[in-house]
Every structure is written in structure tokens, then in C-alpha cells.
Motif scaffolding. Structure first.
Motif, PDB file in Angstrom:
ATOM      1  N   ASP A 243       0.844  -1.195   0.000  1.00  0.00           N
ATOM      2  CA  ASP A 243       0.000   0.000   0.000  1.00  0.00           C
ATOM      3  C   ASP A 243       0.875   1.239   0.000  1.00  0.00           C
ATOM      4  O   ASP A 243       1.830   1.341   0.777  1.00  0.00           O
ATOM      5  CB  ASP A 243      -0.915   0.018   1.226  1.00  0.00           C
ATOM      6  CG  ASP A 243      -2.027  -1.005   1.112  1.00  0.00           C
ATOM      7  OD1 ASP A 243      -2.600  -1.123   0.029  1.00  0.00           O
ATOM      8  OD2 ASP A 243      -2.305  -1.689   2.118  1.00  0.00           O
ATOM      9  N   SER A 244       0.565   2.169  -0.868  1.00  0.00           N
ATOM     10  CA  SER A 244       1.270   3.448  -0.893  1.00  0.00           C
ATOM     11  C   SER A 244       0.254   4.574  -0.880  1.00  0.00           C
ATOM     12  O   SER A 244      -0.957   4.338  -0.926  1.00  0.00           O
ATOM     13  CB  SER A 244       2.161   3.550  -2.143  1.00  0.00           C
ATOM     14  OG  SER A 244       1.355   3.596  -3.315  1.00  0.00           O
ATOM     15  N   GLU A 245       0.729   5.795  -0.828  1.00  0.00           N
ATOM     16  CA  GLU A 245      -0.177   6.941  -0.824  1.00  0.00           C
ATOM     17  C   GLU A 245      -0.885   7.082  -2.165  1.00  0.00           C
ATOM     18  O   GLU A 245      -1.966   7.659  -2.254  1.00  0.00           O
ATOM     19  CB  GLU A 245       0.607   8.214  -0.512  1.00  0.00           C
ATOM     20  CG  GLU A 245       1.210   8.243   0.896  1.00  0.00           C
ATOM     21  CD  GLU A 245       1.937   9.534   1.167  1.00  0.00           C
ATOM     22  OE1 GLU A 245       1.999  10.374   0.242  1.00  0.00           O
ATOM     23  OE2 GLU A 245       2.442   9.702   2.294  1.00  0.00           O
ATOM     24  N   VAL A 246      -0.278   6.539  -3.221  1.00  0.00           N
ATOM     25  CA  VAL A 246      -0.865   6.666  -4.556  1.00  0.00           C
ATOM     26  C   VAL A 246      -1.867   5.542  -4.812  1.00  0.00           C
ATOM     27  O   VAL A 246      -3.036   5.778  -5.101  1.00  0.00           O
ATOM     28  CB  VAL A 246       0.234   6.658  -5.637  1.00  0.00           C
ATOM     29  CG1 VAL A 246      -0.391   6.778  -7.027  1.00  0.00           C
ATOM     30  CG2 VAL A 246       1.217   7.788  -5.384  1.00  0.00           C
ATOM     31  N   ALA A 247      -1.397   4.287  -4.708  1.00  0.00           N
ATOM     32  CA  ALA A 247      -2.261   3.140  -4.977  1.00  0.00           C
ATOM     33  C   ALA A 247      -1.605   1.878  -4.454  1.00  0.00           C
ATOM     34  O   ALA A 247      -0.401   1.838  -4.188  1.00  0.00           O
ATOM     35  CB  ALA A 247      -2.539   3.015  -6.474  1.00  0.00           C
ATOM     36  N   GLU A 249      -0.316  -2.012  -4.955  1.00  0.00           N
ATOM     37  CA  GLU A 249       0.236  -2.764  -6.069  1.00  0.00           C
ATOM     38  C   GLU A 249       0.883  -4.044  -5.569  1.00  0.00           C
ATOM     39  O   GLU A 249       1.312  -4.133  -4.416  1.00  0.00           O
ATOM     40  CB  GLU A 249       1.260  -1.938  -6.846  1.00  0.00           C
ATOM     41  CG  GLU A 249       2.477  -1.524  -6.028  1.00  0.00           C
ATOM     42  CD  GLU A 249       3.476  -0.747  -6.858  1.00  0.00           C
ATOM     43  OE1 GLU A 249       3.250  -0.588  -8.068  1.00  0.00           O
ATOM     44  OE2 GLU A 249       4.489  -0.301  -6.289  1.00  0.00           O
TER      45      GLU A 249
END
Length: 340
Positions: A243-247, A249
């Protein structure tokens, strides 16, 4: 004698802490060594320290055979008086004949997707939640709580999209959600056990994915599966959901060694659809029902292990049983036969 004296000199609470780190199956011979150890192992205070051990499970290959990761051996299945309650997240029509006889039959055109055992469930407690889904274009879901005085299948949400089939379900560490593979199209689904709602997580699935299996370890979601190109499985990879701040993957975190892959596919790359998988606490087994090939992946160290081939196991046995995991309960230390 010196070693015995050093152990005897330890306070009893430290002895309990040390022994609680061992798998339950490893404690059984310890209980036979002395009365003092047997007294500790049978005490309620010691039982309160025990937690499920990742090397303690028996992966059921058939009604007769089980794989034990601690010994790396395929062994005769432990004999029990009746079929055990199996807390397996793998889809199957067979969970336990003994436990389901007391419950209402599955809803029409449905199959069992997951058995969720609560974290607080003690060794003597047999409460669990069953999750079932229907087959067909419009997939509906149901849950049943065995703790209810009059258990019944409660209708829950429908899947947000039509899928050709569903893969296995992985139970989140907090037991509040199920992660489920959707195939045709490939997608990662999430089912909220409290609300009964389904959702599709916004994450792209690996390209060419086949025979995939989800599992949870250390609070993280993993995916193991084959990568197929032009109808041929070329390799087996392991991904972890990041999980990242963008999306979110899938990040590749491991690949099956070439010699292990060759053992698993046995020269028949197109037969990868015959593979089955089961997992428990980061230990994943892949089994080729065509020729009895069995390999193990341990997410704790990222290691793959080739295991002895399984002989004399017919396709019917494998289809019905593999995917289930049986774990011993503390009653074994009391001289009783009990598996959970």
C-alpha cells in the motif's frame, strides 16, 4: 546431569515460557520424560501461554495422508475419533462431516468458501463463522455463526461484478475481512464479515497469472501463482500487496527456483491447472495431483523446499481433501485426542 541441574534451577515461570515456544507436536515426547515436566505441560497456566505454532499443522493430502512441515515428511494422518473441525480458507464442499451434521444444509447452488475461527477461540472452543457463496452469473453470499443458539444461513451481499469463478479466500489477521481471488476477470475482492458487503480493491493483478493462491502472513497479503505465456506456465512467483499513498500494487518478492519448478511441473507445463494449494501461517504447499509432486514455500525465510513424491493417492481423494489443515489442541498434552 549439569544440563539437568541448570534446567531445574530455572524458576517454573521461565520453564513455562521456554516450553511454550515449542510446537505442540514437539512437546508430546517432552511430556513423557519426567513427572515434573508433565505437570507443567498439563497446567492451566502453561496452556494460557500457548498460541498456534506455524510448524504444528498437518496439511491433509487425503483421508489417509498428511504433510507435516516440522518434520518435512508425508505421514499417515493422525487418527482421531471423528473428523476434526478444519479452519481452512480454501473453497471446498468438504469441511468436516462431524461438525456440519449439526448445522442447516448449505443454501441451494452454493459451496463453502471459508471457515473463520475467531482469535479469542480457545482450544476447547469450537465456535466459527462459515462463509458460503453461490455459483453462476449472480454470485450471492451467506454466513452462519455456529455460536448462535439456532444457527442459520443469513443472506449477505452480492458480488459487485460477474466473475467466471472465485479462487481461494484468505482470512485477514483481525478476522474481520476475507480477501478472495476473482477470475475471469482477474480481481482482488474483499468481503467484510461484519457488514456482509463485497468490494473490489483498486489493484492491478499480475499479467499472465494462473493457478493463484492468496495467503496472509505477518499481517500482509501475499499471492503465489504461475505466470503463463502462450498457454505455457514459465515460472512460479510470489507477490506481496504493498500500500502506498498513490495506490496499492503487487510487488514481486520471490521466485521458485528452477530445479524446484522442474520438479513441480514434471515436464508437463500445461498441467499446472491440476495443482492445488494450502497454507497456514506463512507456510504454503503446492501439490501436483497428476504425479504426486509436492513443494513447500515458507514466507518467513522465502525458501522453497522439494518434498518426497506422494504415492498411491487417487484424483478423487486429492480433490476432496487437499486444501485443509489440521492443528493439534492442548488436550493432547492431557492425554486426550483432540485436533482443531
Amino acid at each position: 546431569m549439569a544440563a539437568a541441574c541448570a534446567w531445574d534451577a530455572l524458576p517454573e515461570h521461565l520453564q513455562e515460557r521456554i516450553l511454550s515456544l515449542l510446537p505442540l507436536t514437539a512437546l508430546l515426547p517432552v511430556a513423557a520424560t519426567s513427572r515434573a515436566l508433565r505437570r507443567i505441560l498439563r497446567s492451566p497456566a502453561f496452556h494460557a501461554l500457548l498460541s498456534p505454532h506455524r510448524l504444528d499443522a498437518f496439511f491433509l493430502l487425503s483421508p489417509r495422508l498428511a504433510f507435516h512441515p516440522l518434520s518435512r515428511l508425508v505421514l499417515p494422518m493422525p487418527q482421531v475419533g471423528s473428523p476434526p473441525i478444519v479452519s481452512s480458507a480454501s473453497p471446498s464442499h468438504l469441511v468436516t462431516a462431524d461438525s456440519l451434521l449439526r448445522l442447516p444444509p448449505l443454501p441451494a447452488s452454493s459451496y463453502l468458501l471459508a471457515v473463520v475461527v475467531p482469535i479469542s477461540s480457545s482450544s476447547s472452543c469450537r465456535e466459527y463463522t462459515l462463509v458460503a457463496v453461490t455459483t453462476g452469473a449472480d454470485v450471492r453470499s451467506y454466513t452462519l455463526d455456529s455460536a448462535d443458539t439456532s444457527p442459520r444461513w443469513a443472506p449477505r451481499g452480492e458480488l459487485p461484478l460477474p466473475f467466471a469463478l472465485l479462487g481461494n479466500a484468505a482470512v485477514a489477521g483481525d478476522r474481520r475481512q476475507l480477501f478472495v481471488l476473482g477470475r475471469g476477470p482477474d480481481a482482488l475482492l474483499v468481503f467484510d464479515l461484519a457488514t456482509g458487503h463485497w468490494g473490489v480493491l483498486p489493484v492491478a493483478m499480475p499479467h499472465g497469472l494462473t493457478t493463484a493462491h492468496l495467503f496472509v502472513f505477518g499481517g500482509r497479503l501475499f499471492l503465489v501463482g504461475g505466470v503463463e505465456r502462450f498457454g505455457v506456465v514459465e515460472r512460479v512467483l510470489v507477490w506481496r500487496l504493498e500500500d502506498s499513498e498513490v495506490a496499492a500494487e503487487w510487488t514481486e518478492v520471490g521466485a521458485m527456483l528452477e530445479e524446484v519448478f522442474d520438479e513441480l511441473v514434471a515436464g508437463r507445463h500445461g498441467s499446472f491447472w491440476h495443482f492445488q494449494a494450502a497454507d497456514r501461517m506463512g507456510i504454503v504447499c503446492l501439490y501436483n495431483a497428476v504425479d504426486g509432486s509436492l513443494v513447500m514455500f515458507d514466507a518467513a525465510d522465502g525458501e522453497w523446499t522439494r518434498l518426497s513424491r506422494v504415492a498411491g493417492l487417487d484424483a478423487e481423494e486429492s480433490r476432496q481433501w487437499f486444501g485443509h489443515v489440521m492443528e493439534p489442541c492442548v488436550e493432547l498434552l492431557l492425554g486426550r485426542r483432540c485436533w482443531g
